[in-house]
Scaffold this motif. Structure first.
Motif, PDB file in Angstrom:
ATOM      1  N   SER A  60     -32.082   8.766  40.004  1.00  6.09           N
ATOM      2  CA  SER A  60     -32.033   8.865  41.325  1.00  6.09           C
ATOM      3  C   SER A  60     -30.928   9.867  41.791  1.00  6.09           C
ATOM      4  N   GLY A  61     -30.719  10.215  43.016  1.00  9.72           N
ATOM      5  CA  GLY A  61     -30.010  11.027  43.192  1.00  9.72           C
ATOM      6  C   GLY A  61     -28.513  10.633  43.855  1.00  9.72           C
ATOM      7  N   ARG A  62     -28.443   9.289  43.768  1.00 11.92           N
ATOM      8  CA  ARG A  62     -27.458   8.488  44.294  1.00 11.92           C
ATOM      9  C   ARG A  62     -26.066   8.444  43.435  1.00 11.92           C
ATOM     10  N   SER A  63     -26.124   8.940  42.112  1.00  9.42           N
ATOM     11  CA  SER A  63     -25.150   8.852  41.479  1.00  9.42           C
ATOM     12  C   SER A  63     -24.101  10.127  41.736  1.00  9.42           C
ATOM     13  N   LYS A  64     -22.776   9.907  41.616  1.00  8.31           N
ATOM     14  CA  LYS A  64     -21.933  10.969  41.832  1.00  8.31           C
ATOM     15  C   LYS A  64     -21.133  11.249  40.628  1.00  8.31           C
ATOM     16  N   CYS A  65     -20.887  12.582  40.260  1.00  6.14           N
ATOM     17  CA  CYS A  65     -20.073  13.034  39.171  1.00  6.14           C
ATOM     18  C   CYS A  65     -18.659  12.739  39.600  1.00  6.14           C
ATOM     19  N   VAL A  66     -17.824  12.036  38.461  1.00 10.34           N
ATOM     20  CA  VAL A  66     -16.610  11.815  38.680  1.00 10.34           C
ATOM     21  C   VAL A  66     -15.649  12.879  38.652  1.00 10.34           C
ATOM     22  N   THR A  67     -15.956  13.904  38.192  1.00 14.49           N
ATOM     23  CA  THR A  67     -15.231  15.013  37.749  1.00 14.49           C
ATOM     24  C   THR A  67     -15.254  15.880  39.178  1.00 14.49           C
ATOM     25  N   CYS A  68     -16.359  15.986  39.579  1.00 11.17           N
ATOM     26  CA  CYS A  68     -16.241  17.130  40.837  1.00 11.17           C
ATOM     27  C   CYS A  68     -16.758  16.465  42.139  1.00 11.17           C
ATOM     28  N   GLY A  69     -16.903  15.079  41.876  1.00  7.49           N
ATOM     29  CA  GLY A  69     -17.364  14.276  43.395  1.00  7.49           C
ATOM     30  C   GLY A  69     -18.689  14.522  43.879  1.00  7.49           C
ATOM     31  N   GLU A  70     -19.566  15.532  43.306  1.00  6.82           N
ATOM     32  CA  GLU A  70     -20.747  16.140  43.788  1.00  6.82           C
ATOM     33  C   GLU A  70     -21.976  14.892  43.277  1.00  6.82           C
ATOM     34  N   ALA A  71     -23.004  14.940  44.206  1.00  7.34           N
ATOM     35  CA  ALA A  71     -24.013  14.215  43.744  1.00  7.34           C
ATOM     36  C   ALA A  71     -24.569  14.856  42.312  1.00  7.34           C
ATOM     37  N   ILE A  72     -25.266  14.047  41.496  1.00  8.90           N
ATOM     38  CA  ILE A  72     -25.960  14.336  40.540  1.00  8.90           C
ATOM     39  C   ILE A  72     -27.547  14.245  40.720  1.00  8.90           C
ATOM     40  N   ALA A  73     -28.056  15.642  40.834  1.00  5.88           N
ATOM     41  CA  ALA A  73     -29.745  15.324  41.452  1.00  5.88           C
ATOM     42  C   ALA A  73     -30.562  14.610  40.700  1.00  5.88           C
ATOM     43  N   GLU A  74     -31.376  13.652  41.285  1.00  2.96           N
ATOM     44  CA  GLU A  74     -32.543  13.063  40.609  1.00  2.96           C
ATOM     45  C   GLU A  74     -33.289  14.049  39.598  1.00  2.96           C
ATOM     46  N   GLY A  75     -33.642  13.310  38.361  1.00  2.00           N
ATOM     47  CA  GLY A  75     -34.327  13.999  37.247  1.00  2.00           C
ATOM     48  C   GLY A  75     -33.088  15.173  36.483  1.00  2.00           C
ATOM     49  N   SER A  76     -32.258  15.323  36.947  1.00  2.00           N
ATOM     50  CA  SER A  76     -31.279  16.071  35.931  1.00  2.00           C
ATOM     51  C   SER A  76     -30.481  15.200  35.163  1.00  2.00           C
ATOM     52  N   VAL A  77     -30.166  15.830  33.918  1.00  2.60           N
ATOM     53  CA  VAL A  77     -29.585  15.289  32.947  1.00  2.60           C
ATOM     54  C   VAL A  77     -28.181  15.075  33.320  1.00  2.60           C
ATOM     55  N   ARG A  78     -27.255  13.751  33.187  1.00  9.10           N
ATOM     56  CA  ARG A  78     -26.238  13.423  33.281  1.00  9.10           C
ATOM     57  C   ARG A  78     -25.769  12.957  31.938  1.00  9.10           C
ATOM     58  N   VAL A  79     -24.234  12.826  31.899  1.00  9.08           N
ATOM     59  CA  VAL A  79     -23.536  12.466  30.637  1.00  9.08           C
ATOM     60  C   VAL A  79     -22.658  11.499  31.081  1.00  9.08           C
ATOM     61  N   ASN A  80     -22.731  10.485  30.040  1.00 10.32           N
ATOM     62  CA  ASN A  80     -21.662   9.201  30.221  1.00 10.32           C
ATOM     63  C   ASN A  80     -20.588   9.507  29.247  1.00 10.32           C
ATOM     64  N   LEU A  81     -19.458   9.717  29.961  1.00 13.38           N
ATOM     65  CA  LEU A  81     -18.127   9.660  28.734  1.00 13.38           C
ATOM     66  C   LEU A  81     -17.344   8.458  29.154  1.00 13.38           C
ATOM     67  N   GLY A  82     -16.508   8.180  27.999  1.00 13.96           N
ATOM     68  CA  GLY A  82     -15.625   7.163  28.092  1.00 13.96           C
ATOM     69  C   GLY A  82     -14.212   7.426  29.092  1.00 13.96           C
ATOM     70  N   ARG A  83     -13.998   6.212  29.755  1.00 15.29           N
ATOM     71  CA  ARG A  83     -13.007   6.448  30.671  1.00 15.29           C
ATOM     72  C   ARG A  83     -11.881   5.080  30.247  1.00 15.29           C
ATOM     73  N   LEU A  84     -10.687   5.247  30.022  1.00 14.55           N
ATOM     74  CA  LEU A  84      -9.751   4.029  29.736  1.00 14.55           C
ATOM     75  C   LEU A  84      -9.571   3.435  31.127  1.00 14.55           C
ATOM     76  N   VAL A  85      -9.560   2.116  31.032  1.00 10.29           N
ATOM     77  CA  VAL A  85      -9.281   1.359  32.286  1.00 10.29           C
ATOM     78  C   VAL A  85      -8.551   0.063  32.007  1.00 10.29           C
ATOM     79  N   GLU A  86      -7.645  -0.048  32.632  1.00 11.08           N
ATOM     80  CA  GLU A  86      -6.513  -1.142  32.320  1.00 11.08           C
ATOM     81  C   GLU A  86      -6.801  -2.370  33.063  1.00 11.08           C
ATOM     82  N   PHE A  87      -7.013  -3.502  32.471  1.00  9.67           N
ATOM     83  CA  PHE A  87      -7.290  -4.883  33.076  1.00  9.67           C
ATOM     84  C   PHE A  87      -6.142  -5.876  32.768  1.00  9.67           C
ATOM     85  N   GLY A  88      -5.265  -5.835  33.425  1.00 13.02           N
ATOM     86  CA  GLY A  88      -4.156  -6.677  33.188  1.00 13.02           C
ATOM     87  C   GLY A  88      -3.119  -5.833  31.719  1.00 13.02           C
ATOM     88  N   ASN A  89      -3.236  -6.811  30.892  1.00 15.09           N
ATOM     89  CA  ASN A  89      -2.877  -6.262  29.694  1.00 15.09           C
ATOM     90  C   ASN A  89      -4.003  -5.811  28.601  1.00 15.09           C
TER      91      ASN A  89
END
Ligand SMILES: [Zn+2]
Ligand SMILES: [Zn+2]
Length: 204
Positions: free
Chosen positions: A119-148
């Protein structure tokens, strides 16, 4: 060792299925508390420091160690309980839990992976722009802290934004092996689309 152990060692069966007699035991599979009266599977552990049961939610055991559940059912392990529990689910129902758990595991994506945006609903975390429906998106790892604890979560980016995202301090994806990893992890994506995305990543 856990509390809630039977007192007579001579009585100990290799497995017991019972309603938890208190809320003090912890499930060795999910590490959460087992609430009183919730069905649990005890697996007898004979160790150098004594003999006792290690407890699992019956449902957790079905998902992760079904062979033990099968053995416990074959031994009618509910008869080893102080109070024989009612409402024990049929083994076939527990088998379904295992199948579902294995299916989920198979479907779980390994980071990084590329996919077509449904769909066109997801947004790129890098540039904040929408990712167009039908286009390729890449999922990269991001470190997130939960407590320790630190976890790696997938974040979606445009192929042309990948290089910038790889430079972020909390990025947990290795740029050196990215192309090979994407090829290995993006089974659902047509090769020509993946090649296009990799070219865009290289060009950025
Ligand atoms: Zn559990
Ligand atoms: Zn972007």
């Amino acid at each position: 060792m856990e509390t809630d152990q039977p007192t007579e060692e001579s009585e100990l069966a290799p497995f017991v299925i019972e309603g938890a007699r208190s809320s003090r035991s912890k499930c060795k599979t999910c590490r959460r508390k087992i609430d009183k009266d919730v069905l649990r599977l005890g697996i007898l552990l004979e160790g150098p420091y004594g003999t006792g049961y290690l407890w699992h939610h019956l449902n957790c055991a079905a998902k992760r160690r079904f062979e033990d559940v099968e053995e416990a059912f074959a031994a009618e392990a509910w008869n080893a309980a102080k109070v024989v529990p009612k409402d024990i689910p049929p083994l076939a129902e527990l088998g379904k839990l295992r199948e579902e758990a294995e299916q989920k595991k198979k479907e779980r994506k390994e980071i990084p992976w590329a996919e077509v945006s449904p769909s066109g609903r997801s947004k790129c975390v890098t540039c904040g722009e929408a990712i167009a429906e039908g286009s390729v998106r890449v999922n990269l790892g991001r470190l997130v802290e939960f407590g320790n604890q630190v976890r790696t979560n997938p974040v979606k980016v445009h192929p042309s934004c990948v290089a910038r995202q790889l430079g972020e301090a909390d990025c947990d994806t290795d740029g050196e092996t990215l192309a090979a990893d994407l090829r290995a992890n993006s089974a659902g994506l047509e090769a020509v689309l993946l090649d296009g995305a990799l070219a865009q990543i290289d060009a950025s």
